[in-house]
Design a protein around this motif. Structure first.
Motif, PDB file in Angstrom:
ATOM      1  N   PRO A  99     -92.425 -10.028  44.489  1.00  0.00           N
ATOM      2  CA  PRO A  99     -91.671 -11.189  44.030  1.00  0.00           C
ATOM      3  C   PRO A  99     -92.305 -11.857  42.820  1.00  0.00           C
ATOM      4  N   GLY A 100     -91.461 -12.173  41.838  1.00  0.00           N
ATOM      5  CA  GLY A 100     -91.901 -12.945  40.697  1.00  0.00           C
ATOM      6  C   GLY A 100     -92.630 -12.178  39.622  1.00  0.00           C
ATOM      7  N   TRP A 101     -92.825 -10.864  39.781  1.00  0.00           N
ATOM      8  CA  TRP A 101     -93.517 -10.083  38.755  1.00  0.00           C
ATOM      9  C   TRP A 101     -92.618 -10.002  37.527  1.00  0.00           C
ATOM     10  N   ALA A 102     -93.077 -10.525  36.368  1.00  0.00           N
ATOM     11  CA  ALA A 102     -92.140 -10.789  35.270  1.00  0.00           C
ATOM     12  C   ALA A 102     -92.496 -10.166  33.938  1.00  0.00           C
ATOM     13  N   HIS A 103     -93.744  -9.761  33.700  1.00  0.00           N
ATOM     14  CA  HIS A 103     -94.159  -9.456  32.328  1.00  0.00           C
ATOM     15  C   HIS A 103     -94.718  -8.057  32.121  1.00  0.00           C
ATOM     16  N   THR A 104     -95.439  -7.503  33.075  1.00  0.00           N
ATOM     17  CA  THR A 104     -96.165  -6.257  32.854  1.00  0.00           C
ATOM     18  C   THR A 104     -95.582  -5.102  33.659  1.00  0.00           C
ATOM     19  N   ALA A 105     -95.855  -3.889  33.158  1.00  0.00           N
ATOM     20  CA  ALA A 105     -95.388  -2.681  33.837  1.00  0.00           C
ATOM     21  C   ALA A 105     -96.425  -1.584  33.672  1.00  0.00           C
ATOM     22  N   LEU A 106     -96.496  -0.702  34.654  1.00  0.00           N
ATOM     23  CA  LEU A 106     -97.348   0.471  34.562  1.00  0.00           C
ATOM     24  C   LEU A 106     -96.667   1.621  35.286  1.00  0.00           C
TER      25      LEU A 106
ATOM     26  N   HIS B   3    -107.133 -16.067  34.677  1.00  0.00           N
ATOM     27  CA  HIS B   3    -106.286 -16.381  33.527  1.00  0.00           C
ATOM     28  C   HIS B   3    -104.870 -16.607  34.044  1.00  0.00           C
ATOM     29  N   ASP B   4    -104.698 -17.703  34.798  1.00  0.00           N
ATOM     30  CA  ASP B   4    -103.396 -17.995  35.393  1.00  0.00           C
ATOM     31  C   ASP B   4    -102.844 -19.362  35.013  1.00  0.00           C
ATOM     32  N   GLU B   5    -103.472 -20.001  34.018  1.00  0.00           N
ATOM     33  CA  GLU B   5    -102.980 -21.278  33.500  1.00  0.00           C
ATOM     34  C   GLU B   5    -102.981 -21.231  31.984  1.00  0.00           C
ATOM     35  N   HIS B   6    -102.057 -21.974  31.378  1.00  0.00           N
ATOM     36  CA  HIS B   6    -102.060 -22.107  29.924  1.00  0.00           C
ATOM     37  C   HIS B   6    -102.831 -23.376  29.565  1.00  0.00           C
ATOM     38  N   LEU B   7    -104.052 -23.188  29.078  1.00  0.00           N
ATOM     39  CA  LEU B   7    -104.908 -24.284  28.628  1.00  0.00           C
ATOM     40  C   LEU B   7    -105.329 -23.947  27.205  1.00  0.00           C
TER      41      LEU B   7
ATOM     42  N   SER C 297    -105.662 -18.344  29.025  1.00  0.00           N
ATOM     43  CA  SER C 297    -104.325 -17.795  28.849  1.00  0.00           C
ATOM     44  C   SER C 297    -103.690 -17.572  30.212  1.00  0.00           C
ATOM     45  N   GLU C 298    -102.365 -17.610  30.249  1.00  0.00           N
ATOM     46  CA  GLU C 298    -101.630 -17.276  31.460  1.00  0.00           C
ATOM     47  C   GLU C 298    -101.173 -15.820  31.358  1.00  0.00           C
ATOM     48  N   LEU C 299    -101.787 -14.952  32.153  1.00  0.00           N
ATOM     49  CA  LEU C 299    -101.539 -13.518  32.073  1.00  0.00           C
ATOM     50  C   LEU C 299    -101.447 -12.910  33.465  1.00  0.00           C
TER      51      LEU C 299
ATOM     52  N   ALA D  74    -118.684   6.977  39.791  1.00  0.00           N
ATOM     53  CA  ALA D  74    -118.230   6.033  38.765  1.00  0.00           C
ATOM     54  C   ALA D  74    -116.803   5.591  39.057  1.00  0.00           C
ATOM     55  N   MET D  75    -116.497   4.369  38.677  1.00  0.00           N
ATOM     56  CA  MET D  75    -115.168   3.790  38.849  1.00  0.00           C
ATOM     57  C   MET D  75    -114.518   3.605  37.486  1.00  0.00           C
ATOM     58  N   TYR D  76    -113.267   4.026  37.382  1.00  0.00           N
ATOM     59  CA  TYR D  76    -112.438   3.770  36.198  1.00  0.00           C
ATOM     60  C   TYR D  76    -111.318   2.828  36.600  1.00  0.00           C
ATOM     61  N   TYR D  77    -111.041   1.836  35.730  1.00  0.00           N
ATOM     62  CA  TYR D  77    -109.774   1.135  35.896  1.00  0.00           C
ATOM     63  C   TYR D  77    -109.157   0.833  34.543  1.00  0.00           C
ATOM     64  N   LEU D  78    -107.832   0.896  34.575  1.00  0.00           N
ATOM     65  CA  LEU D  78    -106.979   0.556  33.443  1.00  0.00           C
ATOM     66  C   LEU D  78    -106.391  -0.811  33.721  1.00  0.00           C
ATOM     67  N   ASN D  79    -106.650  -1.771  32.834  1.00  0.00           N
ATOM     68  CA  ASN D  79    -106.095  -3.119  32.951  1.00  0.00           C
ATOM     69  C   ASN D  79    -104.902  -3.268  32.013  1.00  0.00           C
ATOM     70  N   VAL D  80    -103.795  -3.761  32.557  1.00  0.00           N
ATOM     71  CA  VAL D  80    -102.584  -4.039  31.775  1.00  0.00           C
ATOM     72  C   VAL D  80    -102.252  -5.504  31.973  1.00  0.00           C
ATOM     73  N   MET D  81    -102.129  -6.243  30.865  1.00  0.00           N
ATOM     74  CA  MET D  81    -101.913  -7.692  30.939  1.00  0.00           C
ATOM     75  C   MET D  81    -100.822  -8.129  29.978  1.00  0.00           C
ATOM     76  N   ALA D  82    -100.098  -9.182  30.358  1.00  0.00           N
ATOM     77  CA  ALA D  82     -99.148  -9.865  29.489  1.00  0.00           C
ATOM     78  C   ALA D  82     -98.749 -11.160  30.178  1.00  0.00           C
TER      79      ALA D  82
END
Length: 281
Positions: free
Chosen positions: A38-45, A186-190, A195-197, A252-260
């Motif tokens: 619910p509410g996922w609005a900006h990013t996709a993977l 990064h969940d508020e716009h200040l 940043s809100e992401l 080792a750990m790999y992660y891909l971060n996707v933000m918007a």
């Protein structure tokens, strides 16, 4: 082990159609849940697995996309422009080249030898040119020290590659180390501070190992996740303090971060948790 509903997606649980992973907003004028979020609005993977000689075609719609090989090489045709992507043997082997596709375009990915390819996306307004991202031009940052050392590949960071909304980076954490530390949010716009992401974490763990990801609330009712993660797993971060990401010793750990996010400016500004801000960054 605690999880907010739908925020830890074990490998295979978010498959859809041709994609072994498909996370993103539901199309339409009002942002919907994506597959159960619910509410996922900006990013996709999305992650697509191509057999040798296979192709995959899709329309970008209202989303900008980066095609990033996880394993293998491919060609990417964006409308009338073709890019040859050399790719890599694995996410642990090296930095990869990539291709950027703007919104309102048609894309075809083809792979002679086959492979797995990540499609990182963000809903956007501007239509930028299709482009190729050479691997040698990807800035690589050594972040942290000691048991918090990790390597960040800033292939589409806010200040390294031009997108309208999309921010994406890769992180390699040595076995036994912590990353995404200190916990941050990064969940508020200040303005000038935060940043809100939204953020997506996609994981691969070397040699069949495992890792752990923590997300904890920054406000009442916020995201709360403690997840054991393995290759192909995803953790969604709609809000909250996130970190650490912990790699199993010897793996080792790999992660891909996707933000918007919804902000008028594409920027990555974070705040560290005040109880941990003196830790390694």
């Amino acid at each position: 082990m605690t999880t907010s509903d739908g925020l830890h997606l074990p490998a295979g649980t978010a498959a859809s159609g041709p994609y072994v992973l498909d996370v993103g907003p539901t199309p339409g004028p009002t942002p919907g849940p994506g597959p159960g979020r619910p509410g996922w609005a900006h990013t996709a993977l999305r992650v697509v697995r191509l057999e040798p000689g296979a192709t995959h075609t899709f329309d970008t719609g209202d989303t900008e996309w980066i095609m990033l090989p996880l394993h293998g090489a491919c060609t990417v045709q964006i409308d009338d422009t073709m890019f040859r992507i050399q790719g890599r043997e694995s996410v642990f082997a090296q930095v990869s080249d990539f291709a950027y596709a703007p919104r309102d375009a048609r894309v075809q990915i083809a792979s002679g030898a086959g492979g797995r390819f990540a499609l990182a996306g963000a809903k956007c307004e501007r239509r930028l040119p299709a482009r190729y991202g050479p691997a040698p031009e990807v800035p690589v940052e050594e972040r942290g020290s000691g048991s918090c050392a990790r390597r960040v590949r800033n292939f589409a960071a806010a200040d390294t590659f031009d997108c309208d909304r999309l921010i994406a980076v890769e992180v390699i954490t040595p076995g036994g180390n912590w990353s995404s530390y200190p916990p941050h949010k990064h969940d508020e716009h200040l303005p000038g501070e935060e940043s809100e992401l939204e953020e997506i974490y996609y994981f691969e763990i070397e040699d069949g190992g495992l890792g752990y990801q923590r997300v904890f609330p920054s406000r009442e009712g916020g995201a709360d996740v403690l997840a054991e993660v393995r290759t192909g797993d995803v953790v969604l971060v709609p809000d909250g303090w996130h970190g650490p990401s912990i790699a199993q010793p010897g793996h080792a750990m790999y992660y891909l971060n996707v933000m918007a996010g919804p902000g008028a400016t594409r920027e990555w500004r974070i705040r560290f948790h005040p109880d941990h801000a003196g830790g390694y960054q």
